[in-house]
Enzyme design. Structure first.
Site, PDB file in Angstrom:
ATOM      1  N   GLY A  42       0.829  -1.202   0.000  1.00 39.52           N
ATOM      2  CA  GLY A  42       0.000   0.000   0.000  1.00 39.52           C
ATOM      3  C   GLY A  42       0.862   1.251   0.000  1.00 39.52           C
ATOM      4  O   GLY A  42       2.028   1.207  -0.358  1.00 39.52           O
ATOM      5  N   HIS A  48       4.327   2.195  -8.085  1.00 38.02           N
ATOM      6  CA  HIS A  48       3.404   1.060  -8.029  1.00 38.02           C
ATOM      7  C   HIS A  48       2.457   1.095  -9.237  1.00 38.02           C
ATOM      8  O   HIS A  48       2.096   0.050  -9.789  1.00 38.02           O
ATOM      9  CB  HIS A  48       2.563   1.105  -6.748  1.00 38.02           C
ATOM     10  CG  HIS A  48       3.365   1.009  -5.489  1.00 38.02           C
ATOM     11  ND1 HIS A  48       3.623   2.102  -4.704  1.00 38.02           N
ATOM     12  CD2 HIS A  48       3.942  -0.048  -4.881  1.00 38.02           C
ATOM     13  CE1 HIS A  48       4.327   1.720  -3.657  1.00 38.02           C
ATOM     14  NE2 HIS A  48       4.545   0.425  -3.736  1.00 38.02           N
ATOM     15  N   GLN A  72       8.223  -8.701   8.048  1.00 36.83           N
ATOM     16  CA  GLN A  72       9.415  -8.138   7.431  1.00 36.83           C
ATOM     17  C   GLN A  72       9.879  -6.838   8.086  1.00 36.83           C
ATOM     18  O   GLN A  72      10.772  -6.168   7.585  1.00 36.83           O
ATOM     19  CB  GLN A  72       9.215  -7.961   5.920  1.00 36.83           C
ATOM     20  CG  GLN A  72       8.208  -6.923   5.494  1.00 36.83           C
ATOM     21  CD  GLN A  72       7.893  -7.038   4.009  1.00 36.83           C
ATOM     22  OE1 GLN A  72       7.143  -7.896   3.570  1.00 36.83           O
ATOM     23  NE2 GLN A  72       8.476  -6.158   3.204  1.00 36.83           N
ATOM     24  N   LYS A 166      13.421  -1.362  -8.131  1.00 33.78           N
ATOM     25  CA  LYS A 166      14.038  -0.535  -7.087  1.00 33.78           C
ATOM     26  C   LYS A 166      14.478  -1.400  -5.915  1.00 33.78           C
ATOM     27  O   LYS A 166      15.530  -1.194  -5.345  1.00 33.78           O
ATOM     28  CB  LYS A 166      13.053   0.525  -6.616  1.00 33.78           C
ATOM     29  CG  LYS A 166      13.603   1.285  -5.447  1.00 33.78           C
ATOM     30  CD  LYS A 166      12.908   2.580  -5.255  1.00 33.78           C
ATOM     31  CE  LYS A 166      13.290   3.164  -3.937  1.00 33.78           C
ATOM     32  NZ  LYS A 166      12.807   2.306  -2.838  1.00 33.78           N
ATOM     33  N   ASP A 167      13.652  -2.396  -5.544  1.00 37.14           N
ATOM     34  CA  ASP A 167      14.042  -3.334  -4.491  1.00 37.14           C
ATOM     35  C   ASP A 167      14.772  -4.493  -5.161  1.00 37.14           C
ATOM     36  O   ASP A 167      14.269  -5.616  -5.230  1.00 37.14           O
ATOM     37  CB  ASP A 167      12.804  -3.822  -3.733  1.00 37.14           C
ATOM     38  CG  ASP A 167      12.139  -2.682  -2.980  1.00 37.14           C
ATOM     39  OD1 ASP A 167      12.847  -1.946  -2.293  1.00 37.14           O
ATOM     40  OD2 ASP A 167      10.925  -2.509  -3.110  1.00 37.14           O
ATOM     41  N   GLN A 170      15.411  -7.749  -3.218  1.00 39.17           N
ATOM     42  CA  GLN A 170      14.160  -8.500  -3.042  1.00 39.17           C
ATOM     43  C   GLN A 170      13.783  -9.212  -4.349  1.00 39.17           C
ATOM     44  O   GLN A 170      13.411 -10.392  -4.345  1.00 39.17           O
ATOM     45  CB  GLN A 170      13.041  -7.547  -2.630  1.00 39.17           C
ATOM     46  CG  GLN A 170      11.664  -8.185  -2.676  1.00 39.17           C
ATOM     47  CD  GLN A 170      10.583  -7.276  -2.108  1.00 39.17           C
ATOM     48  OE1 GLN A 170      10.344  -7.265  -0.924  1.00 39.17           O
ATOM     49  NE2 GLN A 170       9.933  -6.497  -2.966  1.00 39.17           N
ATOM     50  N   VAL A 193      10.667   3.965 -11.021  1.00 42.55           N
ATOM     51  CA  VAL A 193      10.141   5.261 -11.470  1.00 42.55           C
ATOM     52  C   VAL A 193      10.809   6.343 -10.626  1.00 42.55           C
ATOM     53  O   VAL A 193      10.948   6.196  -9.406  1.00 42.55           O
ATOM     54  CB  VAL A 193       8.611   5.322 -11.301  1.00 42.55           C
ATOM     55  CG1 VAL A 193       8.073   6.689 -11.715  1.00 42.55           C
ATOM     56  CG2 VAL A 193       7.960   4.230 -12.150  1.00 42.55           C
ATOM     57  N   SER A 202       9.501   6.363  -3.516  1.00 40.82           N
ATOM     58  CA  SER A 202       9.429   5.428  -2.394  1.00 40.82           C
ATOM     59  C   SER A 202       8.337   5.912  -1.463  1.00 40.82           C
ATOM     60  O   SER A 202       8.140   7.117  -1.291  1.00 40.82           O
ATOM     61  CB  SER A 202      10.762   5.420  -1.639  1.00 40.82           C
ATOM     62  OG  SER A 202      10.572   4.961  -0.327  1.00 40.82           O
TER      63      SER A 202
HETATM   64  O1  PAF Z   1       8.109  -4.637  -1.925  1.00 38.24           O
HETATM   65  C1  PAF Z   1       7.153  -4.651  -1.128  1.00 38.24           C
HETATM   66  O2  PAF Z   1       6.323  -3.730  -1.084  1.00 38.24           O
HETATM   67  C2  PAF Z   1       7.009  -5.813  -0.148  1.00 38.24           C
HETATM   68  O3  PAF Z   1       8.253  -6.249   0.314  1.00 38.24           O
HETATM   69  C3  PAF Z   1       6.192  -6.984  -0.715  1.00 38.24           C
HETATM   70  C4  PAF Z   1       6.860  -7.603  -1.946  1.00 38.24           C
HETATM   71  C5  PAF Z   1       4.814  -6.504  -1.091  1.00 38.24           C
HETATM   72  C6  PAF Z   1       6.065  -8.085   0.347  1.00 38.24           C
HETATM   73  O4  PAF Z   1       5.420  -7.602   1.495  1.00 38.24           O
END
Ligand code: PAF
Length: 315
Positions: A42, A48, A72, A166-167, A170, A193, A202
């Protein structure tokens, strides 16, 4: 058709299958249909929106999940203050053409409390971002694994999930998880972006003061410097990029590294002498005022210059 917001796994499964089945057989046979998932926490912004747009152009039905995943977050205060803006998020997703929003409660995702069985992100999950946020990637992979499973439509169709570049760490870990554990889903990385001045979007940027935001530009500036040197096949001279960041008093550098884009192993400490060839990934993390910011940029030797498909190494 207006966007549908569901809060339980059962509703999500029912709605995604129904939306796929509603498509007309003559227009697109069932076997050719695909479903796209956009996992988010969110507090959505244009970054996004670009993930969601990529999903909407490639799939007939797209769902976004909005879940601030406690697993997390190491610091309870960070979890507490993470922005929650469901109404605005749903409006943005609707405008982009997302059909379904899955916004579960913590109890829906973890009905027995913190899960006993979790994924381990291994040695890579303990480095870089993982070094300053212990357990972060284990928690992120655990929720991504759950989301990929609960959202998978149980009919034969393509299945893709979208993550921001960007991540980068991950994204690399999710790709490894999906490959190592044979998840039947294609992972799509979507470019970062940036605001017009280069700052990567962010959800945490909103906590920066005007002066801090200005100072934070040194991060994308340093990455751009490296990517321009790479494109000219010059030596990267990492130390001068580090010095640039350290010259900004409001920015506390955590790391600036040049990595193998697949394995994330470090390619070099400095390389003041060696001309750049091939490709690599430059990653940076720093504390700016109240927030920790991360960013990264691909380093690619320019066409016509000493190239080769090999990943670049400092010799
Ligand atoms: O990148 C994120 O916003 C979060 O780490 C994700 C992938 C939605 C997992 O909670």
């Amino acid at each position: 058709m207006s966007i549908q917001v569901v809060h339980t796994i059962a509703e999500l499964r029912e709605a995604s299958v129904r939306l796929l089945e509603e498509l007309e057989e003559e227009v697109l046979p069932a076997a050719k249909r695909s479903f796209g998932l956009v996992p988010t926490m969110g507090a959505l912004h244009e970054g996004h929106a670009s993930l969601a747009r990529a999903a909407v152009v490639a799939n007939q039905v797209v769902a976004a999940s909005i879940f601030v995943n406690p697993l997390q977050f190491g610091d309870p205060a960070d979890l507490e203050r993470y922005p929650r803006t469901l109404d605005a998020d749903v409006a943005l997703l609707e405008e982009v053409g997302v059909a379904l929003v899955f916004a579960p409660s913590v109890a829906e995702m973890y009905p027995a409390g913190d899960p006993l069985i979790r994924l381990s992100s291994g040695a890579l999950g303990g480095r870089l971002e993982g070094a300053s946020r212990p357990g972060h990637f284990d928690g992120a992979l655990t929720v991504v694994a759950k989301l990929l499973h609960v959202a998978q439509p149980v009919i034969h169709s393509g299945y893709r999930a979208y993550f921001g570049q960007k991540d980068a760490q991950q994204l690399a870990l999710v790709r490894r998880m999906v490959a190592d554990l044979n998840f039947p889903v294609e992972i799509v990385g979507v470019p970062t972006v940036r605001d017009a001045d280069g700052l990567a979007l962010s959800s945490r940027n909103r906590f920066l003061s005007v002066a801090e935001r200005e100072a934070a530009l040194v991060l994308s500036g340093a990455l751009r410097l490296l990517s321009e040197r790479a494109a000219r096949s010059e030596p990267l001279d990492l130390e001068s990029a580090v010095a640039l960041i350290r010259s900004e008093p409001l920015v506390e550098l955590d790391y600036l590294e040049v990595l193998d884009p697949e394995t994330f192993s470090p390619r070099a400490e400095n390389c003041a002498e060696t001309p750049f060839t091939g490709q690599a990934l430059a990653v940076v993390a720093a504390r700016v005022g109240p927030v920790r910011l991360i960013d990264n940029m691909e380093l690619l030797a320019g066409p016509g210059l000493p190239d080769g498909s090999d990943v670049w190494q400092c010799r």
